[in-house]
Scaffold this motif. Structure first.
Motif, PDB file in Angstrom:
ATOM      1  N   GLY A 158       0.802  -1.215   0.000  1.00 42.90           N
ATOM      2  CA  GLY A 158       0.000   0.000   0.000  1.00 42.90           C
ATOM      3  C   GLY A 158       0.830   1.257   0.000  1.00 42.90           C
ATOM      4  N   TRP A 159       0.221   2.319   0.483  1.00 44.83           N
ATOM      5  CA  TRP A 159       0.759   3.670   0.374  1.00 44.83           C
ATOM      6  C   TRP A 159       0.413   4.467   1.622  1.00 44.83           C
ATOM      7  CZ3 TRP A 159       3.087   4.608  -4.431  1.00 44.83           C
ATOM      8  CH2 TRP A 159       2.806   3.643  -5.421  1.00 44.83           C
ATOM      9  N   ALA A 160       1.242   5.454   1.954  1.00 49.18           N
ATOM     10  CA  ALA A 160       0.880   6.478   2.932  1.00 49.18           C
ATOM     11  C   ALA A 160       0.923   7.818   2.217  1.00 49.18           C
ATOM     12  CB  ALA A 160       1.826   6.467   4.119  1.00 49.18           C
ATOM     13  N   TRP A 161      -0.002   8.700   2.583  1.00 48.16           N
ATOM     14  CA  TRP A 161      -0.198   9.952   1.858  1.00 48.16           C
ATOM     15  C   TRP A 161      -0.323  11.131   2.802  1.00 48.16           C
ATOM     16  CZ3 TRP A 161      -0.864   9.564  -3.558  1.00 48.16           C
ATOM     17  CH2 TRP A 161      -1.124   8.267  -4.047  1.00 48.16           C
ATOM     18  N   LEU A 162       0.130  12.289   2.358  1.00 48.00           N
ATOM     19  CA  LEU A 162      -0.282  13.568   2.904  1.00 48.00           C
ATOM     20  C   LEU A 162      -1.271  14.136   1.903  1.00 48.00           C
ATOM     21  CD1 LEU A 162       0.005  15.898   4.970  1.00 48.00           C
ATOM     22  CD2 LEU A 162       1.811  16.821   3.497  1.00 48.00           C
ATOM     23  N   VAL A 163      -2.488  14.447   2.373  1.00 49.53           N
ATOM     24  CA  VAL A 163      -3.534  14.914   1.473  1.00 49.53           C
ATOM     25  C   VAL A 163      -4.142  16.204   2.003  1.00 49.53           C
ATOM     26  CG1 VAL A 163      -4.080  12.546   0.774  1.00 49.53           C
ATOM     27  CG2 VAL A 163      -5.418  13.637   2.598  1.00 49.53           C
ATOM     28  N   ALA A 164      -4.759  16.940   1.096  1.00 52.96           N
ATOM     29  CA  ALA A 164      -5.563  18.099   1.463  1.00 52.96           C
ATOM     30  C   ALA A 164      -7.027  17.715   1.352  1.00 52.96           C
ATOM     31  CB  ALA A 164      -5.247  19.277   0.555  1.00 52.96           C
ATOM     32  N   ASP A 165      -7.758  17.952   2.438  1.00 55.96           N
ATOM     33  CA  ASP A 165      -9.209  17.742   2.473  1.00 55.96           C
ATOM     34  C   ASP A 165      -9.817  19.113   2.691  1.00 55.96           C
ATOM     35  OD1 ASP A 165     -11.792  16.912   2.735  1.00 55.96           O
ATOM     36  OD2 ASP A 165     -11.484  15.726   4.553  1.00 55.96           O
ATOM     37  N   GLY A 166     -10.115  19.791   1.586  1.00 58.36           N
ATOM     38  CA  GLY A 166     -10.485  21.202   1.699  1.00 58.36           C
ATOM     39  C   GLY A 166      -9.274  22.003   2.143  1.00 58.36           C
ATOM     40  N   ASP A 167      -9.420  22.759   3.222  1.00 58.06           N
ATOM     41  CA  ASP A 167      -8.316  23.563   3.752  1.00 58.06           C
ATOM     42  C   ASP A 167      -7.467  22.806   4.757  1.00 58.06           C
ATOM     43  OD1 ASP A 167      -8.996  25.790   2.239  1.00 58.06           O
ATOM     44  OD2 ASP A 167     -10.381  26.547   3.765  1.00 58.06           O
ATOM     45  N   ASN A 176      -3.015  -1.589  -1.312  1.00 56.04           N
ATOM     46  CA  ASN A 176      -2.878  -2.049  -2.688  1.00 56.04           C
ATOM     47  C   ASN A 176      -2.872  -0.875  -3.665  1.00 56.04           C
ATOM     48  OD1 ASN A 176      -2.763  -4.787  -1.850  1.00 56.04           O
ATOM     49  ND2 ASN A 176      -4.977  -4.761  -1.584  1.00 56.04           N
ATOM     50  N   ALA A 177      -3.858  -0.777  -4.559  1.00 51.99           N
ATOM     51  CA  ALA A 177      -3.869   0.284  -5.566  1.00 51.99           C
ATOM     52  C   ALA A 177      -4.729   1.479  -5.177  1.00 51.99           C
ATOM     53  CB  ALA A 177      -4.366  -0.271  -6.896  1.00 51.99           C
ATOM     54  N   ASP A 178      -5.376   1.441  -4.037  1.00 53.79           N
ATOM     55  CA  ASP A 178      -6.276   2.533  -3.667  1.00 53.79           C
ATOM     56  C   ASP A 178      -5.506   3.852  -3.619  1.00 53.79           C
ATOM     57  OD1 ASP A 178      -8.610   3.787  -2.996  1.00 53.79           O
ATOM     58  OD2 ASP A 178      -8.634   3.098  -0.906  1.00 53.79           O
ATOM     59  N   THR A 179      -6.223   4.938  -3.877  1.00 49.71           N
ATOM     60  CA  THR A 179      -5.592   6.236  -4.050  1.00 49.71           C
ATOM     61  C   THR A 179      -6.525   7.340  -3.568  1.00 49.71           C
ATOM     62  OG1 THR A 179      -4.669   7.746  -5.714  1.00 49.71           O
ATOM     63  CG2 THR A 179      -6.451   6.309  -6.440  1.00 49.71           C
ATOM     64  N   PRO A 180      -6.008   8.454  -3.061  1.00 47.21           N
ATOM     65  CA  PRO A 180      -6.874   9.562  -2.638  1.00 47.21           C
ATOM     66  C   PRO A 180      -7.764  10.090  -3.755  1.00 47.21           C
ATOM     67  CG  PRO A 180      -4.652   9.884  -1.785  1.00 47.21           C
ATOM     68  CD  PRO A 180      -4.587   8.718  -2.729  1.00 47.21           C
ATOM     69  N   VAL A 181      -7.319   9.963  -4.996  1.00 42.44           N
ATOM     70  CA  VAL A 181      -8.122  10.430  -6.134  1.00 42.44           C
ATOM     71  C   VAL A 181      -9.503   9.787  -6.123  1.00 42.44           C
ATOM     72  CG1 VAL A 181      -8.267  10.453  -8.662  1.00 42.44           C
ATOM     73  CG2 VAL A 181      -6.080  10.897  -7.529  1.00 42.44           C
ATOM     74  N   ALA A 182      -9.572   8.534  -5.691  1.00 39.74           N
ATOM     75  CA  ALA A 182     -10.848   7.809  -5.655  1.00 39.74           C
ATOM     76  C   ALA A 182     -11.751   8.277  -4.531  1.00 39.74           C
ATOM     77  CB  ALA A 182     -10.588   6.308  -5.519  1.00 39.74           C
ATOM     78  N   HIS A 183     -11.217   9.077  -3.623  1.00 36.85           N
ATOM     79  CA  HIS A 183     -11.974   9.540  -2.461  1.00 36.85           C
ATOM     80  C   HIS A 183     -12.156  11.053  -2.470  1.00 36.85           C
ATOM     81  CE1 HIS A 183     -11.535   5.489  -0.745  1.00 36.85           C
ATOM     82  NE2 HIS A 183     -10.296   5.546  -1.182  1.00 36.85           N
ATOM     83  N   ASP A 184     -11.944  11.665  -3.628  1.00 37.88           N
ATOM     84  CA  ASP A 184     -12.110  13.108  -3.798  1.00 37.88           C
ATOM     85  C   ASP A 184     -11.245  13.908  -2.834  1.00 37.88           C
ATOM     86  OD1 ASP A 184     -13.969  12.897  -5.918  1.00 37.88           O
ATOM     87  OD2 ASP A 184     -15.580  12.520  -4.493  1.00 37.88           O
ATOM     88  N   LEU A 185     -10.043  13.406  -2.573  1.00 41.04           N
ATOM     89  CA  LEU A 185      -9.055  14.115  -1.775  1.00 41.04           C
ATOM     90  C   LEU A 185      -7.892  14.513  -2.684  1.00 41.04           C
ATOM     91  CD1 LEU A 185      -9.055  11.751   1.335  1.00 41.04           C
ATOM     92  CD2 LEU A 185     -10.053  14.045   1.213  1.00 41.04           C
ATOM     93  N   LYS A 186      -7.219  15.584  -2.331  1.00 39.99           N
ATOM     94  CA  LYS A 186      -6.111  16.077  -3.150  1.00 39.99           C
ATOM     95  C   LYS A 186      -4.789  15.554  -2.584  1.00 39.99           C
ATOM     96  CE  LYS A 186      -6.053  20.385  -4.524  1.00 39.99           C
ATOM     97  NZ  LYS A 186      -5.880  21.881  -4.502  1.00 39.99           N
ATOM     98  N   PRO A 187      -4.090  14.665  -3.281  1.00 37.41           N
ATOM     99  CA  PRO A 187      -2.809  14.176  -2.783  1.00 37.41           C
ATOM    100  C   PRO A 187      -1.736  15.247  -2.871  1.00 37.41           C
ATOM    101  CG  PRO A 187      -3.242  13.280  -4.955  1.00 37.41           C
ATOM    102  CD  PRO A 187      -4.472  14.044  -4.563  1.00 37.41           C
ATOM    103  N   LEU A 188      -0.878  15.299  -1.844  1.00 39.64           N
ATOM    104  CA  LEU A 188       0.240  16.241  -1.813  1.00 39.64           C
ATOM    105  C   LEU A 188       1.582  15.515  -1.885  1.00 39.64           C
ATOM    106  CD1 LEU A 188      -1.001  18.664   1.001  1.00 39.64           C
ATOM    107  CD2 LEU A 188      -1.445  18.797  -1.460  1.00 39.64           C
ATOM    108  N   LEU A 189       1.681  14.399  -1.166  1.00 33.52           N
ATOM    109  CA  LEU A 189       2.895  13.573  -1.130  1.00 33.52           C
ATOM    110  C   LEU A 189       2.484  12.129  -0.931  1.00 33.52           C
ATOM    111  CD1 LEU A 189       5.199  15.491   1.383  1.00 33.52           C
ATOM    112  CD2 LEU A 189       5.644  15.244  -1.073  1.00 33.52           C
TER     113      LEU A 189
END
Length: 228
Positions: A158-167, A176-189
């Motif tokens: 899998g993956w670990a992410w820093l994401v933006a959820d709004g502000d 596995n292949a899951d990604t913030p894009v699928a959850h309407d979150l903005k990936p940063l790193l």
């Protein structure tokens, strides 16, 4: 041709990526064809922290393999002309299109991972991203502790992410292949914690790989660009 020269040239021969406003993505170069973006640095540029051999296998075999499989899967379908991120959103949760989702998401995730690192990276951020990290987590040290814990505790691949959820900034992990894009979150790193990302250099020492990423590799300029 020497192996080092081959790896470097292989990285530069990839087709050009399209850059989206929300981050790095692979565009459809022509209908039904998703391109493998070039690495943003030479294949051995992250050594000694990640070896050229690991990059060569990870990028040249795994990432290329997802691109090849995705192109086969979308040929002759309604997805053949869609941008990569739209393919991900359209196929997420659709049981009969799991293979398309998995390969599309892995193309995106890997492209994002390469750009989340840079030679001479790591350490504390500066500027706007530093302010956002401090506001969200209290300090860089607290962020690093939480991010490292998420990456280390991701069971299996899998993956670990820093994401933006709004502000707000958040840390999340995906399997596995899951990604913030699928959850309407903005990936940063992101950091890849599939074993093929670190096992050739770190064996079972995932914690050392994560610490090295934060100390020597993380690309904070990329994260700030993704803030928009």
């Amino acid at each position: 041709m020497e192996r080092r020269e081959f790896l470097t040239l292989s990285a530069k021969w990839g087709a050009l990526a399209l850059l989206s406003a929300s981050g790095v993505s692979c565009g459809n170069k022509e209908p039904g064809t998703v391109a493998l973006p070039p690495l943003p640095y030479d294949a051995d540029a992250l050594a000694p922290y990640i070896s050229g051999n690991t990059i060569g296998l990870h990028y040249g075999k795994h990432h290329q393999g997802y691109v090849n499989k995705l192109n086969k899967l979308i040929t002759g379908t309604k997805y053949r002309k869609m941008p990569l991120e739209e393919i991900i959103r359209k196929t997420c949760g659709e049981c009969d299109e799991t293979a398309i989702f998995n390969n599309a998401a892995q193309v995106f995730n890997h492209t994002f991972y390469w750009n989340s690192m840079k030679p001479g990276g790591g350490g504390k951020p500066v500027g706007k991203i530093a302010e956002k990290v401090d506001a969200a987590f209290g300090s860089f040290e607290k962020f690093a502790e939480a991010f490292g814990a998420a990456a280390k505790s991701q069971f299996g691949s899998g993956w670990a992410w820093l994401v933006a959820d709004g502000d707000d900034l958040k840390i999340m992990k995906t399997a596995n292949a899951d990604t913030p894009v699928a959850h309407d979150l903005k990936p940063l790193l992101t950091i890849d914690v599939w074993e093929h990302a670190y096992y050739p250099d770190y064996q079972n020492r995932r914690g050392d790989y994560i610490a090295t990423y934060l100390t020597h590799l993380v690309n904070w300029e990329f994260a700030e660009k993704n803030l928009g």
